[in-house]
Write an enzyme that holds these catalytic residues in place. Structure first.
Site, PDB file in Angstrom:
ATOM      1  N   LYS A  50       0.846  -1.201   0.000  1.00 27.95           N
ATOM      2  CA  LYS A  50       0.000   0.000   0.000  1.00 27.95           C
ATOM      3  C   LYS A  50       0.878   1.247   0.000  1.00 27.95           C
ATOM      4  CE  LYS A  50      -3.894  -2.432   1.939  1.00 27.95           C
ATOM      5  NZ  LYS A  50      -4.565  -2.970   3.120  1.00 27.95           N
TER       6      LYS A  50
ATOM      7  N   GLN B 195      -5.037  -1.835   9.341  1.00 26.46           N
ATOM      8  CA  GLN B 195      -4.895  -3.162   8.720  1.00 26.46           C
ATOM      9  C   GLN B 195      -5.524  -4.239   9.610  1.00 26.46           C
ATOM     10  OE1 GLN B 195      -3.443  -3.727   5.565  1.00 26.46           O
ATOM     11  NE2 GLN B 195      -4.292  -5.750   5.874  1.00 26.46           N
TER      12      GLN B 195
ATOM     13  N   ASP C  20     -11.581   2.469   3.632  1.00 25.68           N
ATOM     14  CA  ASP C  20     -11.906   1.047   3.450  1.00 25.68           C
ATOM     15  C   ASP C  20     -13.417   0.847   3.313  1.00 25.68           C
ATOM     16  OD1 ASP C  20      -9.757  -0.687   3.260  1.00 25.68           O
ATOM     17  OD2 ASP C  20      -9.415  -0.751   5.437  1.00 25.68           O
TER      18      ASP C  20
END
Ligand code: NDP
Length: 282
Positions: A52, A96, A119
């Site tokens: 990322k 994460q 997200d």
């Protein structure tokens, strides 16, 4: 043999658009930043976070990395998120997953400002997706829609079968296909006669997490097969779909690696730019 739906190619086209938008915002004096938080040292999560970061750098997005110790408390993590919520240079926040067992994931997701929830896991963003009025789309399902659009695969009126009902893949995937007027069936571990259902699919999405799960006899000839699974077998990365045999039956298929995976990161970058635009009144 099936046509290969090349996620690397589609993601490169999304990333090129992201880079152009980042550049345009920069010219207006607006920087774009993404904060990525990692708790602990799970090897797979470390790789995802590193990828990322690399993708951010390649598109001109500034990445801020926060690595917390495995034993960090939920309160410490939430306090970091609250600081980032009010930090102007941070447009998107990603924590994460999975988190260590002592931390409540839902409490952490709820702490992220919905405006920075790139997200799209926050309950308010999930609700918006449900009613079809969304700011951010969850990255993996949105990336799959992007692949289908790129290759001109029609969704409206098609029988779409999603195997898997997780909050991050299966459920939002079903919702996005429904928004695009697919006729959607969601299967899971309690589904009876799975094969009969998957054989009705014009578009079959597998998000199970088991290598070799989807075999050729489960696939309708001429179907489009999307393999979300990321599994390791004998140290080799593979999806849920038995690629060789299914690609003799399907019209089109995503490979693993090089299919859905690269799209997830590309859509994360796209969401970060959207967040930056919204936060700056664009
Ligand atoms: P989960 O483990 O949360 O969900 C798996 C789903 O598969 C569950 O809904 C489960 O059903 C269902 N399932 C399990 N066994 C069967 C069975 N025998 N028959 C039918 N359904 C079954 O996984 P995720 O959704 O988080 O991820 C799925 C896969 O996708 C993983 O391999 C993951 O690594 C990968 N992934 C890939 C991404 C990418 O970018 N390519 C991004 C995110 C995930 P039930 O609910 O009944 O238990």
């Amino acid at each position: 043999m099936s046509r290969i739906l090349d996620g690397k190619e589609v993601s490169a086209s999304v990333k090129a658009k992201v880079a152009a938008e980042v550049e345009a915002l920069k010219n207006e004096g607006i920087g774009v930043g993404l904060a990525v938080i990692l708790v602990g040292d799970d090897p797979a999560s470390k790789i995802y976070v590193a990828n990322k970061k690399k993708a951010c750098e390649a598109t001109g997005i500034k990445s801020f990395e926060y690595i917390l110790d495995e034993n960090a408390t939920e309160a410490e993590l939430i306090s970091l998120i609250e600081t980032l919520n009010s930090e102007k240079s941070v447009n998107g926040i990603l924590c994460q997953l999975p988190l260590p067992g002592h931390i409540n994931e839902q409490a952490v997701i709820a702490a992220i400002s919905p405006n920075k929830d790139v997200d799209a896991f926050h309950i308010s963003n999930v609700g918006k997706i449900m009613i079809g009025n969304f700011d951010f789309l969850p990255c993996t399902p949105a990336g799959i829609i992007e692949i289908l659009d790129y290759y001109g695969i029609e969704i409206a009126g098609k029988n779409c079968v999603v195997i898997g009902r997780s909050n991050i893949v299966g459920k939002p995937m079903a919702m996005l296909l429904l928004h695009r007027s697919g006729t959607v069936t969601v299967c899971h571990s309690k589904t009876v006669n799975l094969k009969e259902i998957t054989r009705t699919a014009d578009i079959l999405v597998s998000a199970v997490g088991k290598a070799g799960f989807v075999t050729a006899d489960m696939v309708k000839p001429g179907a489009v097969v999307i393999d979300v699974g990321i599994n390791r077998e004998n140290g080799k990365l593979c999806g849920d779909v038995c690629f060789d045999e299914v690609s003799r039956v399907a019209d089109s298929i995503t490979p693993v690696p090089g299919g859905v995976g690269p799209m997830t990161i590309a859509m994360l970058l796209k969401n970060t730019v959207t967040a930056a635009k919204r936060q700056n009144g664009r």
